[in-house]
Design an enzyme around this catalytic site. Sequence first.
Site, PDB file in Angstrom:
ATOM      1  N   HIS A 146       0.877  -1.187   0.000  1.00 20.56           N
ATOM      2  CA  HIS A 146       0.000   0.000   0.000  1.00 20.56           C
ATOM      3  C   HIS A 146       0.910   1.232   0.000  1.00 20.56           C
ATOM      4  CE1 HIS A 146      -3.543   2.293   0.578  1.00 20.56           C
ATOM      5  NE2 HIS A 146      -3.807   2.073   1.846  1.00 20.56           N
ATOM      6  N   HIS A 182      -1.947  -2.309  -9.671  1.00 18.93           N
ATOM      7  CA  HIS A 182      -2.968  -1.767  -8.769  1.00 18.93           C
ATOM      8  C   HIS A 182      -4.157  -2.697  -8.756  1.00 18.93           C
ATOM      9  CE1 HIS A 182      -5.683   1.058  -6.828  1.00 18.93           C
ATOM     10  NE2 HIS A 182      -4.595   1.721  -6.466  1.00 18.93           N
ATOM     11  N   ASP A 220       2.532   5.726  -6.524  1.00 18.66           N
ATOM     12  CA  ASP A 220       3.790   5.733  -5.781  1.00 18.66           C
ATOM     13  C   ASP A 220       5.024   5.851  -6.664  1.00 18.66           C
ATOM     14  OD1 ASP A 220       2.791   5.539  -3.172  1.00 18.66           O
ATOM     15  OD2 ASP A 220       2.337   3.435  -3.479  1.00 18.66           O
TER      16      ASP A 220
HETATM   17  N1  ACO Z   1       5.485  -6.049 -10.761  1.00 18.90           N
HETATM   18  C1  ACO Z   1       5.441  -7.196 -11.474  1.00 18.90           C
HETATM   19  N2  ACO Z   1       4.335  -7.941 -11.616  1.00 18.90           N
HETATM   20  C2  ACO Z   1       3.210  -7.510 -11.008  1.00 18.90           C
HETATM   21  C3  ACO Z   1       3.193  -6.324 -10.246  1.00 18.90           C
HETATM   22  C4  ACO Z   1       4.386  -5.586 -10.142  1.00 18.90           C
HETATM   23  N3  ACO Z   1       4.436  -4.456  -9.423  1.00 18.90           N
HETATM   24  N4  ACO Z   1       1.955  -6.142  -9.745  1.00 18.90           N
HETATM   25  C5  ACO Z   1       1.221  -7.169 -10.166  1.00 18.90           C
HETATM   26  N5  ACO Z   1       1.980  -8.019 -10.919  1.00 18.90           N
HETATM   27  C6  ACO Z   1       1.547  -9.276 -11.553  1.00 18.90           C
HETATM   28  C7  ACO Z   1       1.582 -10.409 -10.525  1.00 18.90           C
HETATM   29  O1  ACO Z   1       2.830 -11.061 -10.500  1.00 18.90           O
HETATM   30  C8  ACO Z   1       0.468 -11.288 -11.042  1.00 18.90           C
HETATM   31  O2  ACO Z   1       0.966 -11.996 -12.151  1.00 18.90           O
HETATM   32  P1  ACO Z   1       0.441 -13.495 -12.496  1.00 18.90           P
HETATM   33  O3  ACO Z   1      -1.015 -13.329 -12.805  1.00 18.90           O
HETATM   34  O4  ACO Z   1       1.266 -13.879 -13.662  1.00 18.90           O
HETATM   35  O5  ACO Z   1       0.686 -14.299 -11.267  1.00 18.90           O
HETATM   36  C9  ACO Z   1      -0.572 -10.299 -11.567  1.00 18.90           C
HETATM   37  O6  ACO Z   1       0.178  -9.125 -11.902  1.00 18.90           O
HETATM   38  C10 ACO Z   1      -1.622  -9.931 -10.519  1.00 18.90           C
HETATM   39  O7  ACO Z   1      -0.949  -9.484  -9.360  1.00 18.90           O
HETATM   40  P2  ACO Z   1      -1.587  -9.499  -7.892  1.00 18.90           P
HETATM   41  O8  ACO Z   1      -0.509  -9.240  -6.903  1.00 18.90           O
HETATM   42  O9  ACO Z   1      -2.430 -10.724  -7.695  1.00 18.90           O
HETATM   43  O10 ACO Z   1      -2.595  -8.277  -8.024  1.00 18.90           O
HETATM   44  P3  ACO Z   1      -3.248  -7.504  -6.825  1.00 18.90           P
HETATM   45  O11 ACO Z   1      -4.445  -6.874  -7.330  1.00 18.90           O
HETATM   46  O12 ACO Z   1      -3.376  -8.344  -5.598  1.00 18.90           O
HETATM   47  O13 ACO Z   1      -2.062  -6.476  -6.499  1.00 18.90           O
HETATM   48  C11 ACO Z   1      -0.778  -4.728  -5.820  1.00 18.90           C
HETATM   49  C12 ACO Z   1      -2.096  -5.148  -6.452  1.00 18.90           C
HETATM   50  C13 ACO Z   1      -0.683  -5.297  -4.400  1.00 18.90           C
HETATM   51  C14 ACO Z   1      -0.728  -3.199  -5.722  1.00 18.90           C
HETATM   52  C15 ACO Z   1       0.406  -5.258  -6.688  1.00 18.90           C
HETATM   53  O14 ACO Z   1       0.300  -4.777  -8.006  1.00 18.90           O
HETATM   54  C16 ACO Z   1       1.752  -4.939  -6.085  1.00 18.90           C
HETATM   55  O15 ACO Z   1       2.203  -5.643  -5.168  1.00 18.90           O
HETATM   56  N6  ACO Z   1       2.443  -3.858  -6.576  1.00 18.90           N
HETATM   57  C17 ACO Z   1       3.721  -3.469  -6.065  1.00 18.90           C
HETATM   58  C18 ACO Z   1       3.552  -2.684  -4.769  1.00 18.90           C
HETATM   59  C19 ACO Z   1       2.939  -1.305  -4.999  1.00 18.90           C
HETATM   60  O16 ACO Z   1       3.365  -0.551  -5.864  1.00 18.90           O
HETATM   61  N7  ACO Z   1       1.962  -0.954  -4.152  1.00 18.90           N
HETATM   62  C20 ACO Z   1       1.284   0.356  -4.201  1.00 18.90           C
HETATM   63  C21 ACO Z   1      -0.117   0.236  -4.699  1.00 18.90           C
HETATM   64  S1  ACO Z   1      -0.880   1.831  -4.851  1.00 18.90           S
HETATM   65  C22 ACO Z   1      -1.228   2.285  -3.289  1.00 18.90           C
HETATM   66  O17 ACO Z   1      -1.534   1.498  -2.445  1.00 18.90           O
HETATM   67  C23 ACO Z   1      -1.194   3.657  -2.970  1.00 18.90           C
END
Ligand code: ACO
Length: 381
Positions: A225, A264, A318
């Site tokens: 987050h 996201h 971010d």
């Molecule tokens: N880098 C690489 N791959 C990613 C990323 C990333 N940042 N985010 C998602 N993916 C991929 C996952 O590996 C997954 O791939 P798969 O389907 O091949 O297994 C797919 O996208 C779905 O990812 P999830 O983690 O299941 O998606 P979710 O909706 O749960 O995640 C989240 C959202 C937690 C924000 C995620 O994208 C993440 O961890 N990002 C990095 C951390 C980040 O930047 N957080 C800030 C969010 S904005 C905020 O809160 C203000």
Amino acid sequence: MPEAPAMHIDKGLDNTIIGESRKSFIDGQAGVLEYVGIDIDELARNSTFEEVVFLLWNDRLPTSSELESFEAELRLEYPLSQGVIEMIKGIPHEASPMHVLRTVVSGLALEDEECNDQSFESERRKAVRVLSKTPAIIAAFDRCRRGLEIVDPDPNLNIATNFLWMLNGEVPGEASARAIDVCLILHADHGINASTFAAMVTIATQSDMYSALTSAVGTLRGPLHGGANERVMNMLQSIGDLDDVEPFVMDSLKNKTKIMGFGHRVYKALDPRAKYLKTFAERIAEETGNTDLYVLSTRIQDIMDREVGAKGIYPNVDFYSATTYFSLGLAIDLFTPVFAMSRNAGWAAHSLEQHQDNRLIRPRCQYTGDHAVEYVPINER
Ligand code: ACO
């Protein structure tokens, strides 16, 4: 006995609408964000953080006189009491600023005579206090750990300018102050994100605004987050060289390591805040001569677009806020506290909305354990 309603599992609550709200609208497919119906881009260009807080708390823009009196109300609450200052001075300098913020926001309740008054007006006043004092808490701790005197807030300055004044002990230039102001606008609200939900769950038990905002700060700090902005900067610094970007991104994707600042839960198009922040980061980088990190960031984005853009993974708020804050000279571990400084607006807006039409938030889970297990006395196990 009434029939039990049908239940379904929705892990992570991706597909659950928990209620109605008038605060912010997100179209994750089209990349749209509106506060009370007004496009975020429009607000970032024309508004101020104080005006946005009024908008979120009142569901409409203020007139000039309303804005003036709201600003005066906020400014009256800028100063920290001697008790709070002593609390901050007593915190170990190595502490993480988000832990400090969570502790001190909670501590504000201890000296509030109306702490247990649960009326709407009282909860609103508590929200004003936390929102107004948060910049002073962050700045005071940062100065203490640097061995500097705490700088008192200046009631003649707006929240953004005052924050930089208290942090650095000098009135910032207009461009830097406006940069922080715009970042505060862009982070102010975002539907029922994890920290806002935490605040709503807390206020829904008829607890109080301090408890709600404390829960929210604790929830924001996680790297999935708000904590991601600090991780973005650590990542950029660890890559170092432009030539190392390609192998870094490709290895991370191969190993399923998340690239911080991308992806996201709601946006499957470019986060509209990131679009705005990218332009902003570029401008500030040029103004402050910090273009290396900006160029590195755009290279990461190009590779991510090529590799995973089709999956809907784009920069989130971010990604470019990190370079913006860094160019403005903020310590990396203050990035998430600055996010909290802004999101106080949204946390309070949704908590007040919940307060006005409350229902205890109490989901269930599917029990997957055993039944009728025999209790074995401790000396027989
Ligand atoms: N880098 C690489 N791959 C990613 C990323 C990333 N940042 N985010 C998602 N993916 C991929 C996952 O590996 C997954 O791939 P798969 O389907 O091949 O297994 C797919 O996208 C779905 O990812 P999830 O983690 O299941 O998606 P979710 O909706 O749960 O995640 C989240 C959202 C937690 C924000 C995620 O994208 C993440 O961890 N990002 C990095 C951390 C980040 O930047 N957080 C800030 C969010 S904005 C905020 O809160 C203000």
